[in-house]
Scaffold this motif. Structure first.
Motif, PDB file in Angstrom:
ATOM      1  N   GLN A  76       0.803  -1.228   0.000  1.00 13.01           N
ATOM      2  CA  GLN A  76       0.000   0.000   0.000  1.00 13.01           C
ATOM      3  C   GLN A  76       0.834   1.276   0.000  1.00 13.01           C
ATOM      4  N   VAL A  77       2.134   1.196   0.331  1.00 12.02           N
ATOM      5  CA  VAL A  77       2.923   2.405   0.488  1.00 12.02           C
ATOM      6  C   VAL A  77       3.003   3.183  -0.824  1.00 12.02           C
ATOM      7  N   THR A  78       2.928   4.482  -0.704  1.00 14.13           N
ATOM      8  CA  THR A  78       3.002   5.334  -1.890  1.00 14.13           C
ATOM      9  C   THR A  78       3.703   6.638  -1.532  1.00 14.13           C
ATOM     10  N   ASP A  79       4.394   7.211  -2.494  1.00 14.73           N
ATOM     11  CA  ASP A  79       5.071   8.488  -2.312  1.00 14.73           C
ATOM     12  C   ASP A  79       4.774   9.325  -3.548  1.00 14.73           C
ATOM     13  N   GLU A  80       3.872  10.280  -3.386  1.00 12.18           N
ATOM     14  CA  GLU A  80       3.433  11.115  -4.508  1.00 12.18           C
ATOM     15  C   GLU A  80       2.982  10.248  -5.679  1.00 12.18           C
ATOM     16  N   GLY A  81       2.240   9.203  -5.362  1.00 20.40           N
ATOM     17  CA  GLY A  81       1.701   8.329  -6.393  1.00 20.40           C
ATOM     18  C   GLY A  81       2.624   7.205  -6.805  1.00 20.40           C
ATOM     19  N   ASP A  82       3.878   7.229  -6.381  1.00 21.62           N
ATOM     20  CA  ASP A  82       4.836   6.189  -6.748  1.00 21.62           C
ATOM     21  C   ASP A  82       4.682   5.001  -5.809  1.00 21.62           C
ATOM     22  N   ARG A  83       4.696   3.795  -6.376  1.00 18.21           N
ATOM     23  CA  ARG A  83       4.606   2.574  -5.586  1.00 18.21           C
ATOM     24  C   ARG A  83       5.733   1.625  -5.975  1.00 18.21           C
ATOM     25  N   LEU A  84       5.959   0.639  -5.127  1.00 17.06           N
ATOM     26  CA  LEU A  84       6.885  -0.432  -5.470  1.00 17.06           C
ATOM     27  C   LEU A  84       6.261  -1.297  -6.558  1.00 17.06           C
ATOM     28  N   THR A  85       7.061  -1.684  -7.544  1.00 17.23           N
ATOM     29  CA  THR A  85       6.564  -2.583  -8.581  1.00 17.23           C
ATOM     30  C   THR A  85       6.426  -3.992  -8.001  1.00 17.23           C
ATOM     31  N   GLU A  86       5.758  -4.880  -8.744  1.00 20.22           N
ATOM     32  CA  GLU A  86       5.587  -6.251  -8.284  1.00 20.22           C
ATOM     33  C   GLU A  86       6.951  -6.924  -8.083  1.00 20.22           C
ATOM     34  N   ALA A  87       7.863  -6.719  -9.041  1.00 13.14           N
ATOM     35  CA  ALA A  87       9.197  -7.325  -8.919  1.00 13.14           C
ATOM     36  C   ALA A  87       9.937  -6.768  -7.709  1.00 13.14           C
ATOM     37  N   GLU A  88       9.815  -5.478  -7.452  1.00 12.03           N
ATOM     38  CA  GLU A  88      10.472  -4.869  -6.296  1.00 12.03           C
ATOM     39  C   GLU A  88       9.883  -5.390  -4.997  1.00 12.03           C
ATOM     40  N   LEU A  89       8.581  -5.572  -4.968  1.00 15.04           N
ATOM     41  CA  LEU A  89       7.938  -6.127  -3.775  1.00 15.04           C
ATOM     42  C   LEU A  89       8.459  -7.520  -3.477  1.00 15.04           C
ATOM     43  N   VAL A  90       8.467  -8.396  -4.481  1.00 13.55           N
ATOM     44  CA  VAL A  90       8.835  -9.796  -4.270  1.00 13.55           C
ATOM     45  C   VAL A  90      10.272  -9.913  -3.784  1.00 13.55           C
ATOM     46  N   ILE A  91      11.221  -9.302  -4.469  1.00 10.22           N
ATOM     47  CA  ILE A  91      12.628  -9.512  -4.130  1.00 10.22           C
ATOM     48  C   ILE A  91      13.004  -8.832  -2.817  1.00 10.22           C
ATOM     49  N   ASN A  92      12.394  -7.697  -2.498  1.00 13.09           N
ATOM     50  CA  ASN A  92      12.756  -7.025  -1.248  1.00 13.09           C
ATOM     51  C   ASN A  92      12.093  -7.676  -0.045  1.00 13.09           C
ATOM     52  N   ILE A  93      10.891  -8.204  -0.195  1.00 12.90           N
ATOM     53  CA  ILE A  93      10.295  -8.986   0.893  1.00 12.90           C
ATOM     54  C   ILE A  93      11.095 -10.268   1.096  1.00 12.90           C
ATOM     55  N   GLN A  94      11.539 -10.868  -0.001  1.00 12.45           N
ATOM     56  CA  GLN A  94      12.388 -12.062   0.093  1.00 12.45           C
ATOM     57  C   GLN A  94      13.662 -11.758   0.875  1.00 12.45           C
TER      58      GLN A  94
END
Length: 403
Positions: A217-235
């Motif tokens: 859900q995090v956003t910064d001026e409309g910018d969000r983490l991409t799906e690939a960024e979510l997966v690898i950084n949670i990993q």
């Protein structure tokens, strides 16, 4: 400029150090000769620079002319199997993308969220300590206390269902293996990535009060983490969030046992626990080295010319023994006034995002253990401890204890 040794005289890295040693004697020998040396990688023979001195290490870690993204390329000067082709994890990104991704991660992974975990951490600790009565001596402290805590905490932080947690330690050990084929590493990435993609989809559909939901859900001026960024950084959070903590706790217990005067001092004065944790982070070797940096241009460092394209590898546990910064550095001193200046969480833009969580768990786990079992100690001769081979972490197989 200082002269560069010929290939035949270069030291080999990683150093050939006996398993379980709390530092690398060869690294300390080289540090006594200079803060930065040329070396070659044991696997592949690539030439690198080794950062051994404290000030040199801090300088390179904070210098934007040294990049991390090049080490993810197949033709990198130093190839790490776990990083080849990994283009979205914050630990190998460079500015400006690193700045963007880290800002989004930090917006969700807040100090307030970690503080909210304290009661739950204490509850887990109390439950694990209560269970000691069910073990016949000498029990394995890794199995009954040190491993369950970080795994439980990081899984609860990320919202991983309890039924899925049995896989976490195996996955972490596979990522930390020192010798693995690219095909094996790719298969592990696919397996873990597939699981996390499903977890992210579930949190997106049914938000909960956990870090995975916050990252979605995090956003910064409309910018969000991409799906690939979510997966690898949670990993990365999942693996680093428990594997390193488990081993740091275990190594710390062994180090205190090897230094009984310091162990007794901590038993007598529990108020020393915070500084003791910092001193153990400084004193103990946990990982072989940092992720390499690559020079984007010619840079002079400590009288050496590091040429564009050269790989530079930090050895923080050697830098943490630099006598220019730490008095009598090879002595464990839990009252050391500048212990927290260690580089075990790195320095600069890539400072460990989970440092506060790690410190919180390490302090609470050590304090609770010695409060309940003040006479706890290693139950076997230190020379008989079994250490895991073929791993980038300094890690025990078992830790038999008595109290």
């Amino acid at each position: 400029m200082a002269d560069t040794p010929t290939l035949t005289t270069l030291p080999t890295f990683p150093f050939d150090t006996q398993a379980g040693h709390d530092t690398d004697p060869e690294g300390l020998r080289l540090l006594a000769e200079g803060s930065m040396v040329r070396a070659r990688m044991a696997n592949g023979g690539q030439e690198i620079w080794l950062m051994l001195g404290y000030h040199v290490t801090r300088q390179v870690m904070a210098d934007p002319r040294f990049l991390r993204e090049p080490v993810t390329k197949p033709d990198a000067p130093v190839t790490l199997p776990a990083l080849v082709g990994v283009t979205d994890v914050v630990s190998v990104l460079d500015a400006p993308r690193h700045t963007r991704v880290r800002r989004l991660l930090a917006a969700a992974f807040t100090p307030r969220m970690i503080e909210r975990l304290r009661p739950r951490i204490q509850s887990v600790l109390d439950s694990l300590l209560d269970g000691f009565v069910n073990y016949s001596k000498p029990p394995d402290l890794l199995d009954m206390y040190l491993a369950p805590l970080p795994i439980t905490v990081i899984c609860e932080l990320l919202g991983v269902p309890e039924s899925d947690r049995s896989n976490m330690r195996e996955w972490a050990e596979r990522f930390m293996a020192a010798s693995v084929t690219p095909e094996e590493m790719a298969a592990t990435h696919r397996e873990v990535g597939g699981y996390l993609a499903g977890l992210i989809a579930a949190k997106r559909a049914h938000p909960e009060d956990d870090l995975t939901t916050a990252l979605v859900q995090v956003t910064d001026e409309g910018d969000r983490l991409t799906e690939a960024e979510l997966v690898i950084n949670i990993q990365t959070l999942l693996v680093a969030g428990h594997e390193t903590t488990i081993n740091q706790l275990a190594n710390g217990i062994v180090t205190l046992s090897r230094n009984p005067n310091q162990f007794d001092m901590l038993r007598r004065d529990p108020g020393l626990v915070d500084n003791a944790v910092e001193e153990l982070l400084r004193y103990d070797k946990l990982v072989t080295s940092t992720i390499p940096w690559v020079a984007a241009e010619d840079v002079e460092v400590d009288g050496h010319l590091v040429k564009a394209g050269d790989a530079v590898v930090g050895v923080p546990h050697v830098a943490n023994r630099d006598p220019a910064v730490f008095e009598d550095p090879n002595r464990l001193d839990i009252t050391r006034p500048n212990a927290s200046q260690h580089l075990s969480f790195i320095h600069g833009p890539h400072f460990c995002l989970g440092a506060q969580l790690a410190r919180t768990e390490l302090r609470m786990a050590l304090a609770a253990l010695l409060s309940r079992y003040p006479e706890l100690d290693v139950a076997v001769d230190h020379a008989d401890l079994e250490w895991r081979p073929n791993t980038l972490n300094r890690a025990l197989r078992r830790l038999p204890v008595t109290w």
